[in-house]
Write a protein that holds these residues in place. Structure first.
Motif, PDB file in Angstrom:
ATOM      1  N   UNK A 371       0.820  -1.220   0.000  1.00 54.01           N
ATOM      2  CA  UNK A 371       0.000   0.000   0.000  1.00 54.01           C
ATOM      3  C   UNK A 371       0.853   1.268   0.000  1.00 54.01           C
ATOM      4  N   UNK A 372       2.101   1.114  -0.476  1.00 51.43           N
ATOM      5  CA  UNK A 372       3.025   2.243  -0.435  1.00 51.43           C
ATOM      6  C   UNK A 372       2.509   3.444  -1.242  1.00 51.43           C
ATOM      7  N   UNK A 373       1.756   3.170  -2.321  1.00 52.93           N
ATOM      8  CA  UNK A 373       1.210   4.285  -3.102  1.00 52.93           C
ATOM      9  C   UNK A 373       0.225   5.100  -2.270  1.00 52.93           C
ATOM     10  N   UNK A 374      -0.550   4.409  -1.459  1.00 46.02           N
ATOM     11  CA  UNK A 374      -1.515   5.128  -0.613  1.00 46.02           C
ATOM     12  C   UNK A 374      -0.765   6.051   0.358  1.00 46.02           C
ATOM     13  N   UNK A 375       0.299   5.534   1.000  1.00 44.55           N
ATOM     14  CA  UNK A 375       1.049   6.356   1.954  1.00 44.55           C
ATOM     15  C   UNK A 375       1.698   7.552   1.257  1.00 44.55           C
ATOM     16  N   UNK A 376       2.124   7.324   0.037  1.00 38.61           N
ATOM     17  CA  UNK A 376       2.706   8.411  -0.749  1.00 38.61           C
ATOM     18  C   UNK A 376       1.627   9.464  -1.059  1.00 38.61           C
ATOM     19  N   UNK A 377       0.454   8.986  -1.466  1.00 40.04           N
ATOM     20  CA  UNK A 377      -0.646   9.930  -1.768  1.00 40.04           C
ATOM     21  C   UNK A 377      -1.035  10.727  -0.524  1.00 40.04           C
ATOM     22  N   UNK A 378      -1.096  10.028   0.612  1.00 40.16           N
ATOM     23  CA  UNK A 378      -1.471  10.718   1.861  1.00 40.16           C
ATOM     24  C   UNK A 378      -0.470  11.821   2.185  1.00 40.16           C
ATOM     25  N   UNK A 379       0.819  11.518   1.965  1.00 41.54           N
ATOM     26  CA  UNK A 379       1.856  12.521   2.249  1.00 41.54           C
ATOM     27  C   UNK A 379       1.683  13.754   1.358  1.00 41.54           C
ATOM     28  N   UNK A 380       1.221  13.520   0.129  1.00 39.96           N
ATOM     29  CA  UNK A 380       1.053  14.632  -0.827  1.00 39.96           C
ATOM     30  C   UNK A 380      -0.299  15.322  -0.689  1.00 39.96           C
ATOM     31  N   UNK A 381      -1.169  14.783   0.119  1.00 40.52           N
ATOM     32  CA  UNK A 381      -2.513  15.349   0.232  1.00 40.52           C
ATOM     33  C   UNK A 381      -2.460  16.777   0.798  1.00 40.52           C
ATOM     34  N   UNK A 382      -3.217  17.677   0.227  1.00 40.58           N
ATOM     35  CA  UNK A 382      -3.240  19.048   0.801  1.00 40.58           C
ATOM     36  C   UNK A 382      -3.861  19.052   2.202  1.00 40.58           C
ATOM     37  N   UNK A 383      -4.511  17.956   2.554  1.00 42.17           N
ATOM     38  CA  UNK A 383      -5.136  17.870   3.888  1.00 42.17           C
ATOM     39  C   UNK A 383      -4.185  17.248   4.922  1.00 42.17           C
ATOM     40  N   UNK A 384      -2.973  16.893   4.489  1.00 46.22           N
ATOM     41  CA  UNK A 384      -2.029  16.275   5.429  1.00 46.22           C
ATOM     42  C   UNK A 384      -1.596  17.300   6.471  1.00 46.22           C
ATOM     43  N   UNK A 385      -1.344  16.846   7.663  1.00 46.37           N
ATOM     44  CA  UNK A 385      -0.926  17.760   8.732  1.00 46.37           C
ATOM     45  C   UNK A 385       0.206  17.151   9.558  1.00 46.37           C
TER      46      UNK A 385
END
Lengths: 439, 291
Positions: A371-385
């Motif tokens: 699921x590494x792509x998901x973790x990568x997407x989460x890191x790039x999310x504008x909603x990440x904090x």
């Protein structure tokens, strides 16, 4: 003075001289003649240390001017701070992103802004969420070693088939709660046998719950611990104490093994879902490889669809303590670590996503974490904090932990617990501002 | 000759004197001075008068950690004292292989504190723990030893008994110093075992009891390693957060060395006061041979 006294005093003086300079001799003993030794203190032991050693070895082989000496140090943050105060810090210290503000305020770090920019390691080179967390008061104080994003891990074999895929799993917190009611199990005597989800497991990000409800802890000037969103989050936490019974949860959780063991509650199936970092997959692979799991973004409140895709980010970082003897050489090694191939190798070894803006397809294709792509997407999310950048983050986290425990054990209502935390941290912040920031 | 002997004597004592001056006296004086400063380790200390002490007395975590510590002292000191005396009395009897028993009871005190904390995490584990299994065997549901705020301190007080072997050895030495003639005289007066213990043994070892109680008070006020390992951050809800943990956190986690120094000096005054109270209260109950 007699001959014996002179001999005695000479021996004593000799012992003291050896003691005074011995440290330097020991450190330089493992260096290489003709090369500058860069002393690197890092928190990691075990497999994580092994992966970083590979990087260190590759760097040492890649050139003949600098020799990096890797040392695994427990309590690396405290020891770095004390060594810096003593005037003999390591050249590189591997600390945590959350400490950047505290260390920077204490004037314990070297400003990396210029060196980083002139070497192409500017904001564009990194994922925004990670880079921003390393900059504080307009300066860059650290570079990433390995980052992480945090998601909800799910055991598909412990949830009903209709929600057993990332696509069908509930997207909202309310949906998660309904699922928890469906699947949690209690024995005939009321003991909890399996929990669908527990906010207190593993309990590492208690400061972040309010952010999953759109809240903040700090607005850059003032603390906002008892904001409406944070109170809402803590009411949700309190609902779990009511749902399962505070004492039942305490008793159930006291039987959990540590996360780095086969007795981990997620691996043993005591909990069906768990909020955890990207590294969780590596631990599952090592301790219980037959465990089935998938990851999804942590659910958002039904009435806050704007928060969809949010995630808490964290990272291990490399810093150069103030007073380090070989700043240029230390940065040379840090620059090597930031190379895309080196960084991807290290992150893959650690089972983590990459902090760099550019990631190769091979990194995703060959990663052990499905699921590494998901973790990568989460890191790039504008909603990440990330954790708030404040010099008293340690105290703030402690107070949030205490408030969380008070609410979980039903010792206080969410309003009272957060109000008490707000009062205490505000007083600490006022003292910090006047004593450390001179405001 | 006398002057030369003195010089040699001082020379031999010099390593200790230097050690005492460098590693004890200097830090003591430095911490006293630091307690009146704002000192965050990396910045030069700035004098702030008694502000640290004033803040301390308005700090609710200070009171919480102090009350936890005092409760621990009140629980652990009597428990370990009674336990050590009872063990010493048992191990002072004439039984074959006594030296082996004495060794066995002393051995636990050699376990390092961190290992001890880890061991008891398993003993009190809410699922697999020995205590849980023992309670369930007799049909009683055990409390949350590690997770319930009302039980966490009592768990630590129970664990404190593990270290009573040290005091036991001192009691044992005291018991062997009680003159046999006193027991013989008591027997002539018709005293049985219990009466002999109450009227002969305990008064005769009362100076040893006083010494151990005072040492135990000092040690308990400084309890640190086991709770630090077993209850990180004093969790749950600071119920197991002790004075020295708070002092350590201020010094090394929050870089508030001046504040931590003030805490250290307050602890010193509390320790001194409790020791003086113990000495005062013991005046009528402690019997010295010279009396």
């Amino acid at each position: 003075m007699t001959v014996r006294e002179v001999v005695g005093l000479s021996i004593a003086a000799g012992v003291m001289a050896v003691a005074a300079y011995g440290g330097d001799l020991v450190v330089s003993r493992q260096g290489q003649p003709g090369r500058t030794t860069v002393v690197y203190w890092e928190k990691w032991t075990g497999d994580e240390a092994k992966e970083m050693r590979k990087v260190v070895d590759a760097f040492n082989k890649s050139q003949d001017k600098i020799f990096v000496q890797y040392l695994s140090i427990s309590g690396v943050d405290t020891k770095t701070m004390l060594a810096t105060a003593g005037g003999n810090p390591p050249d590189i210290a591997g600390i945590w992103q959350e400490q950047v503000a505290q260390f920077s305020d204490a004037k314990a770090l070297t400003d990396l802004t210029e060196m980083a920019n002139s070497n192409g390691l500017g904001p564009d080179y990194y994922i925004k969420g990670y880079y921003d967390a390393l900059s504080y008061r307009g300066h860059l104080w650290a570079l990433p070693s390995t980052p992480a994003s945090i998601a909800l891990h799910v055991r598909p074999d412990l949830v009903p088939a209709d929600v057993a895929t990332p696509e069908t799993f509930p997207k909202t917190i309310e949906g998660l709660d309904k699922l928890v009611d469906r699947i949690s199990k209690k024995s005939s005597n009321g003991d909890l046998e399996m929990a669908g989800f527990l906010p207190s497991n593993p309990g590492w990000w208690n400061y972040a719950w309010g952010m999953y409800f759109g809240g903040k802890l700090f607005d850059g000037e003032n603390l906002t611990i008892d904001s409406t969103e944070n109170i809402r989050a803590f009411n949700w936490i309190a609902s779990y104490a009511t749902r399962f019974g505070a004492k039942e949860v305490q008793s159930f959780q006291s039987g959990f093994g540590t996360f780095a063991s086969p007795q981990d509650p997620f691996m043993t199936g005591k909990v069906a879902t768990e909020i955890n970092g990207v590294w969780k997959g590596s631990y599952v692979r090592v301790f219980r490889p037959d465990t089935k799991w998938f990851a999804v973004p942590f659910p958002y409140p039904e009435d806050r669809k704007d928060l969809e895709g949010h995630a808490c980010l964290s990272q291990d970082v490399l810093t150069i303590p103030r007073g380090a003897k070989h700043v240029k050489e230390a940065f040379e090694f840090m620059r090597f670590v930031q190379r895309q191939d080196v960084m991807e190798g290290l992150c893959k070894g650690h089972g983590k996503n990459s902090p760099l803006a550019k990631v190769s397809e091979e990194f995703f294709a060959t990663n052990n974490n499905k699921y590494i792509r998901l973790f990568d997407q989460l890191a790039r999310s504008p909603k990440a904090f990330t954790a708030p950048q404040i010099g008293i983050l340690n105290q703030l986290r402690t107070e949030m932990d205490v408030a969380f425990q008070e609410v979980s054990t039903q010792g206080k209502t969410p309003e009272v617990a957060l109000h008490d935390a707000q009062k205490r941290v505000t007083s600490l912040w006022d003292t910090y501002r006047s004593q450390v920031l001179d405001k | 000759m006398i002057r030369r002997d003195a010089r040699i004597g001082i020379l031999f004592a010099l390593p200790w004197i230097l050690g005492f001056l460098i590693f004890m006296t200097y830090p003591l004086i430095a911490s006293l001075i630091s307690s009146f400063t704002n000192f965050s380790i990396l910045r030069p200390p700035k004098g702030i008068g008694v502000q640290n002490y004033v803040e301390l007395f308005h700090d609710e975590v200070f009171y919480k950690s102090l009350s936890n510590t005092l409760l621990y002292v009140v629980g652990a000191v009597p428990l370990t004292t009674v336990c050590a005396i009872l063990l010493a009395l048992l191990l002072n009897t004439k039984v074959k292989g006594m030296s082996i028993y004495r060794t066995l009871f002393f051995l636990p005190t050699l376990v390092p504190m961190v290992a001890l904390g880890t061991l008891f995490l398993w003993v009190f584990n809410g699922d697999y723990g020995l205590f849980k299994q023992a309670f369930l065997k007799v049909g009683v549901t055990p409390p949350g030893w590690l997770t319930d705020p009302t039980w966490s301190k009592w768990t630590l007080i129970l664990i404190s008994m593990w270290g009573c072997g040290q005091a036991m050895v001192i009691y044992l030495a005291g018991l062997q110093d009680v003159p046999v003639s006193l027991y013989e005289a008591a027997e002539l007066d018709g005293a049985k075992s219990f009466a002999k213990t109450i009227h002969v043994t305990l008064p005769m070892i009362s100076p040893v009891i006083l010494f151990n109680v005072v040492m135990s008070i000092i040690g308990s006020l400084q309890v640190f390693a086991v709770p630090y390992v077993m209850f990180p951050g004093g969790a749950p809800a600071r119920s197991a957060y002790f004075y020295t943990s708070y002092l350590y956190d201020n010094a090394f986690q929050y870089q508030r060395m001046g504040y931590a120094s003030a805490m250290g000096w307050v602890l010193f005054l509390i320790t001194l006061s409790l020791t003086l109270i113990a000495l005062k209260l013991s005046e009528k109950h402690v019997h010295y041979e010279s009396n």
